[in-house]
Design an enzyme around this catalytic site. Structure first.
Site, PDB file in Angstrom:
ATOM      1  N   ASN A  60       0.836 -11.511   6.016  1.00 50.79           N
ATOM      2  CA  ASN A  60      -0.529 -11.308   5.525  1.00 50.79           C
ATOM      3  C   ASN A  60      -1.479 -12.069   6.447  1.00 50.79           C
ATOM      4  O   ASN A  60      -1.618 -13.277   6.333  1.00 50.79           O
ATOM      5  CB  ASN A  60      -0.615 -11.820   4.078  1.00 50.79           C
ATOM      6  CG  ASN A  60      -2.019 -11.718   3.512  1.00 50.79           C
ATOM      7  OD1 ASN A  60      -2.904 -11.137   4.132  1.00 50.79           O
ATOM      8  ND2 ASN A  60      -2.233 -12.290   2.338  1.00 50.79           N
TER       9      ASN A  60
ATOM     10  N   LYS B  79      -4.586 -12.038   6.537  1.00 47.33           N
ATOM     11  CA  LYS B  79      -5.876 -12.357   5.914  1.00 47.33           C
ATOM     12  C   LYS B  79      -7.014 -11.976   6.875  1.00 47.33           C
ATOM     13  O   LYS B  79      -6.907 -10.977   7.575  1.00 47.33           O
ATOM     14  CB  LYS B  79      -5.907 -13.819   5.481  1.00 47.33           C
ATOM     15  CG  LYS B  79      -4.669 -14.157   4.626  1.00 47.33           C
ATOM     16  CD  LYS B  79      -4.760 -15.421   3.867  1.00 47.33           C
ATOM     17  CE  LYS B  79      -3.474 -15.583   3.050  1.00 47.33           C
ATOM     18  NZ  LYS B  79      -3.485 -16.740   2.183  1.00 47.33           N
TER      19      LYS B  79
ATOM     20  N   HIS C 170      -3.822  -9.750  -4.911  1.00 47.66           N
ATOM     21  CA  HIS C 170      -3.672 -11.066  -4.273  1.00 47.66           C
ATOM     22  C   HIS C 170      -4.619 -12.054  -4.945  1.00 47.66           C
ATOM     23  O   HIS C 170      -5.755 -11.699  -5.287  1.00 47.66           O
ATOM     24  CB  HIS C 170      -3.975 -10.954  -2.780  1.00 47.66           C
ATOM     25  CG  HIS C 170      -3.586 -12.203  -2.031  1.00 47.66           C
ATOM     26  ND1 HIS C 170      -4.352 -13.333  -2.059  1.00 47.66           N
ATOM     27  CD2 HIS C 170      -2.490 -12.496  -1.294  1.00 47.66           C
ATOM     28  CE1 HIS C 170      -3.751 -14.280  -1.339  1.00 47.66           C
ATOM     29  NE2 HIS C 170      -2.619 -13.800  -0.869  1.00 47.66           N
TER      30      HIS C 170
ATOM     31  N   GLU D 176      -6.426 -14.382  -3.858  1.00 49.87           N
ATOM     32  CA  GLU D 176      -7.728 -14.571  -3.206  1.00 49.87           C
ATOM     33  C   GLU D 176      -8.693 -13.456  -3.605  1.00 49.87           C
ATOM     34  O   GLU D 176      -9.890 -13.679  -3.771  1.00 49.87           O
ATOM     35  CB  GLU D 176      -7.548 -14.647  -1.676  1.00 49.87           C
ATOM     36  CG  GLU D 176      -6.982 -16.002  -1.266  1.00 49.87           C
ATOM     37  CD  GLU D 176      -6.209 -16.013   0.040  1.00 49.87           C
ATOM     38  OE1 GLU D 176      -6.305 -15.054   0.824  1.00 49.87           O
ATOM     39  OE2 GLU D 176      -5.486 -16.999   0.263  1.00 49.87           O
TER      40      GLU D 176
ATOM     41  N   GLU E 268       3.521 -15.366  -6.235  1.00 51.23           N
ATOM     42  CA  GLU E 268       2.778 -16.341  -5.436  1.00 51.23           C
ATOM     43  C   GLU E 268       2.027 -17.303  -6.355  1.00 51.23           C
ATOM     44  O   GLU E 268       0.920 -16.977  -6.819  1.00 51.23           O
ATOM     45  CB  GLU E 268       1.747 -15.625  -4.553  1.00 51.23           C
ATOM     46  CG  GLU E 268       2.334 -14.671  -3.551  1.00 51.23           C
ATOM     47  CD  GLU E 268       1.411 -14.493  -2.357  1.00 51.23           C
ATOM     48  OE1 GLU E 268       1.846 -14.779  -1.245  1.00 51.23           O
ATOM     49  OE2 GLU E 268       0.246 -14.104  -2.545  1.00 51.23           O
TER      50      GLU E 268
ATOM     51  N   GLY F 150      -1.633 -21.353   0.911  1.00 49.29           N
ATOM     52  CA  GLY F 150      -2.490 -21.965   1.920  1.00 49.29           C
ATOM     53  C   GLY F 150      -2.644 -23.469   1.781  1.00 49.29           C
ATOM     54  O   GLY F 150      -3.504 -24.072   2.424  1.00 49.29           O
TER      55      GLY F 150
ATOM     56  N   SER G 189       2.846 -20.938   1.154  1.00 49.45           N
ATOM     57  CA  SER G 189       3.268 -21.972   2.105  1.00 49.45           C
ATOM     58  C   SER G 189       4.705 -21.796   2.596  1.00 49.45           C
ATOM     59  O   SER G 189       5.415 -22.789   2.794  1.00 49.45           O
ATOM     60  CB  SER G 189       3.046 -23.374   1.524  1.00 49.45           C
ATOM     61  OG  SER G 189       1.664 -23.577   1.277  1.00 49.45           O
TER      62      SER G 189
HETATM   63  P1  PGA Z   1       0.246 -18.897   2.872  1.00 53.22           P
HETATM   64  O1  PGA Z   1      -0.335 -17.575   2.185  1.00 53.22           O
HETATM   65  O2  PGA Z   1       1.601 -18.531   3.431  1.00 53.22           O
HETATM   66  O3  PGA Z   1      -0.728 -19.264   3.928  1.00 53.22           O
HETATM   67  O4  PGA Z   1       0.385 -19.925   1.782  1.00 53.22           O
HETATM   68  C1  PGA Z   1       0.474 -16.718   1.433  1.00 53.22           C
HETATM   69  C2  PGA Z   1      -0.330 -15.565   0.900  1.00 53.22           C
HETATM   70  O5  PGA Z   1      -1.506 -15.725   0.585  1.00 53.22           O
HETATM   71  O6  PGA Z   1       0.183 -14.451   0.776  1.00 53.22           O
END
Ligand code: PGA
Length: 249
Positions: free
Chosen positions: A9, A11, A95, A97, A167, A173, A212
């Site tokens: 991903n 982003k 997601h 976010e 998640e 993140g 992460s």
């Molecule tokens: P990250 O993001 O690996 O940076 O924690 C995972 C995600 O948002 O799918």
């Protein structure tokens, strides 16, 4: 037997030039024969480059977001139909976010999942609790509610047509991944729930862990019995580190 699936991903990262050099490097790293399915999820502006550079490689790609209406007066949006028309195979739905920053509620997530399936895309449905919800002992209740809402009244044509990404919001993140045993516990509950919701199919749906994931912890998650892959953000931006994670599967 569930084929592991590891997704990148990106982003809101990368220019055209950066995307092209990523694809070139990834194609050098990844052997033609592999036992893991790879999915790249670039921002909308770079999807055409995924189409161009990943064609024939067996590496799949998809969109991080698309709007469920096929066309119309929706300024700024890109439709599921348009993304499918470009040749994408996957669509991220729900997601955290998007839920948190863009007001994507359960109703919209459900419409996206349905539009994806109808348009021939495989939804990667993201579910997960916040830290507050986990500390209040409500992690499973929240995840179950998100699953039930997103998959309400839905026919699943086959188990390959759906991927769930567990998640935990507080792990995304932050550099602080969930404890593998906690991820396994929720994944097992998701699988049990799917088995009841989609008799005969649910047990075969693939479940990813996300939050992460890095090269040095990937195998802790990918070895778990109910986790079939990873949804990777930060550590997927570098092709070497993404492939190192995928290799752990
Ligand atoms: P990250 O993001 O690996 O940076 O924690 C995972 C995600 O948002 O799918």
């Amino acid at each position: 037997m569930r084929t592991p699936i590891v997704a990148a991903n990106w982003k809101m990262h990368k220019t055209c030039e950066e995307a092209v050099s990523y694809f070139r490097r990834l194609l050098e790293l990844v052997p033609a024969r592999r036992e893991v399915e790879l999915v790249i999820l670039p921002p909308a502006t770079l999807l055409f480059l995924a189409q161009k550079h990943l064609a024939g490689s067996g590496i799949a790609w998809g969109a991080q977001h698309a709007y469920p209406e096929p066309q119309g007066a929706f300024t700024g949006e890109v439709s599921v139909t348009q993304v499918a028309d470009l040749g994408a195979s996957f669509l991220v739905c729900g997601h955290s976010e998007r839920r948190r920053l863009f007001g994507e509620d359960d109703g919209l997530v459900a419409r996206k999942v349905r539009a994806a399936l109808e348009g021939g895309l495989i939804p990667i449905l993201c579910v997960g609790e916040t830290l507050e919800e986990r500390e209040a002992g409500r992690a499973w209740e929240v995840v179950r509610g998100q699953l039930a809402a997103a998959l309400a009244d839905l026919e699943l044509p086959s188990p390959e047509r759906l991927v769930i990404a567990y998640e935990p919001v507080w792990a995304i993140g932050t550099g602080v991944a969930a404890r593998p045993q906690d991820a396994q516990e929720v994944a097992a509950r998701i699988r049990h729930w799917l088995g009841e919701r989609f008799p005969g199919l649910g047990e075969r749906v693939r479940i990813q862990y996300g939050g992460s994931v890095k090269p040095d912890n990937a195998s802790d998650f990918l070895a778990l019995p109910d986790i079939d892959g990873a949804l990777v953000g930060g550590a997927s931006l570098d092709p070497e580190s993404f492939w190192e994670i995928a290799r752990a599967a």
